[in-house]
Design an enzyme around this catalytic site. Structure first.
Site, PDB file in Angstrom:
ATOM      1  N   TYR A 160       0.966  -1.149   0.001  1.00  0.00           N
ATOM      2  CA  TYR A 160      -0.077   0.130  -0.127  1.00  0.00           C
ATOM      3  C   TYR A 160       0.750   1.283   0.005  1.00  0.00           C
ATOM      4  CZ  TYR A 160      -3.967  -3.135   0.899  1.00  0.00           C
ATOM      5  OH  TYR A 160      -4.820  -3.760   0.797  1.00  0.00           O
ATOM      6  N   ASP A 217      -6.336  -6.388   4.993  1.00  0.00           N
ATOM      7  CA  ASP A 217      -7.433  -5.900   4.416  1.00  0.00           C
ATOM      8  C   ASP A 217      -8.474  -6.978   4.121  1.00  0.00           C
ATOM      9  OD1 ASP A 217      -8.988  -4.246   2.891  1.00  0.00           O
ATOM     10  OD2 ASP A 217      -7.547  -3.950   1.260  1.00  0.00           O
ATOM     11  N   ASP A 243      -3.089 -18.292   3.533  1.00  0.00           N
ATOM     12  CA  ASP A 243      -4.320 -19.106   2.781  1.00  0.00           C
ATOM     13  C   ASP A 243      -4.591 -20.245   3.773  1.00  0.00           C
ATOM     14  OD1 ASP A 243      -1.644 -19.986   2.721  1.00  0.00           O
ATOM     15  OD2 ASP A 243      -1.630 -21.125   0.877  1.00  0.00           O
ATOM     16  N   LYS A 268       3.193 -15.063   4.553  1.00  0.00           N
ATOM     17  CA  LYS A 268       3.168 -15.972   3.595  1.00  0.00           C
ATOM     18  C   LYS A 268       4.801 -15.944   3.329  1.00  0.00           C
ATOM     19  CE  LYS A 268       1.657 -18.328  -0.043  1.00  0.00           C
ATOM     20  NZ  LYS A 268       0.616 -19.551   0.096  1.00  0.00           N
TER      21      LYS A 268
END
Ligand code: NAD
Length: 350
Positions: free
Chosen positions: A112, A236, A212, A179
């Site tokens: 971002y 988010d 995930d 991740k």
């Protein structure tokens, strides 16, 4: 519909008996003609002065060259932690009724940060060539690029905030979401710093989850999770997943916290198609008000307002269209009637 839900929220907050002194400031599209900007300096100054704001959603004017007012407020005031509780109130359109976890999203870095290179531009070409040669990997020349920085400073600050939050609100466990198996030097760094911070906070449990897997776990076994601390992008996405699990945007509150101030606002935007119709659900902003009361250590008032909201939801009478199974249900009420019902409950309980 910012002013409508703000008025409704101010009414119920006042009905808790807390003596507020409001400094009402206008921002957004409707002040542009007068000040030439949707975010006049005096609005930011007011928040800097009071250090606390309850903020209605603000439309980002399209095609005027102004960036999002909401993002600008977070950046200008360095509100680095976005806190989104996911709590199921019985009677809402919940995925299940045993949901009670909190998503803490890092708000100042990650993808971002806004460093992007447009496909085909000379700058993009230059960065592609440089990166390809440094990394010894070929990148297709018709690629665009977005840069994802994650720092030691930013990671340490947000993970420590998550531990402090857990301690303050009596929560048992912090789960760090990442991740790191794919992005070793950003998410991997976040995880390594997080583990270090966890070692300094041994009174709270700590674990990590790959993002995930985290999504699947939240749907299958949400009761195993308590406080999730996420880099910006995963935070988010997961907070919207959470909003969907508790019946949608109309019930999803939020807080943006910095070292020098805090802004409390609903997760949703200004839903312009409903402006002036006394139609939308004010509860997400009201529940953000509950978070504000807790932040101000007005715990009794926070409990009373949250209890009143939970009662109204359970009774299912004074609720807006979005909380009905059939959205065209003629028994749904308007924004101000939700506030009326809550004020009545708070007065009766006082
Ligand atoms: P939105 O959240 O305003 O609306 C999407 C849809 O969700 C609405 O059309 C409505 O059907 C539903 N919805 C949202 N809030 C609701 C409520 N309280 N009660 C019932 N239904 C509700 O998202 P959008 O349409 O993408 O954005 C509209 C404007 O809001 C844009 O200008 C955007 O930039 C701005 N925005 C502001 C904020 C903020 O102020 N923090 C956040 C997101 C979007």
């Amino acid at each position: 519909m910012g002013p409508e839900i703000s008025d409704a929220s101010v009414r119920v907050l006042e009905a808790t008996g807390v003596a507020f002194e409001w400094d009402v400031q206008q921002a957004g599209e409707n002040v542009m003609a007068e000040y030439g900007t949707p975010l006049p300096d005096h609005v930011l100054e007011s928040i800097r002065r009071t250090k606390i704001a309850l903020k209605g959603p603000i439309t980002t004017p399209v095609g005027t060259g102004f960036r999002s007012v909401n993002v600008a407020i977070r950046q200008e005031l360095e509100l680095y932690a976005c806190v989104r509780p996911v709590r199921a109130y019985p009677g809402a359109r919940n995925l299940r009724d045993d949901l009670d976890f909190v998503v803490i999203r890092e708000n100042s870095e990650d993808i971002y940060i806004g460093i992007e290179f447009e496909k085909g531009s000379p700058e993009c070409q230059q960065v592609l060539e440089e990166v390809s040669s440094l990394a010894h990997k070929r990148i297709r020349p018709d690629s665009g690029l977005s840069i994802k920085p994650i720092s030691v400073f930013g990671s340490e600050r947000i993970v420590q905030y998550a531990f402090d939050y857990a301690r303050q609100y009596g929560r048992q466990k912090v789960t760090l979401v990442h991740k790191a198996n794919i992005m070793k030097h950003t998410d991997g760094l976040y995880l390594a710093v997080g583990r270090e911070v966890a070692r300094r906070n041994p009174d709270i449990q700590f674990e990590d989850r790959i993002v995930d897997n985290m999504c699947m776990q939240l749907v299958l076994r949400p009761s195993e999770y308590d406080v999730l601390v996420c880099p910006n992008l995963y935070g988010d996405i997961i907070s919207d997943l959470g909003a969907g699990m508790i019946g949608g945007l109309g019930l999803a509150p939020g807080a943006n916290i910095g070292t020098d101030g805090a802004v409390f606002e609903a997760t949703h935007g200004s839903a312009p198609k409903y402006t002036g119709q006394n139609r939308v659900n004010p509860m997400a902003l009201m529940l953000s008000g509950v978070l504000m009361l807790r932040h101000l250590q007005e715990t009794e008032a926070a409990d009373a307002l949250e209890r009143a909201i939970a009662d109204v939801i359970r009774e299912g009478k004074a609720v807006t269209y979005d909380m009905k199974v059939d959205r065209s249900d003629p028994t749904s009420v308007g924004t101000s009637q939700v506030a009326d019902a809550l004020v009545e409950k708070l007065r009766a309980g006082a």
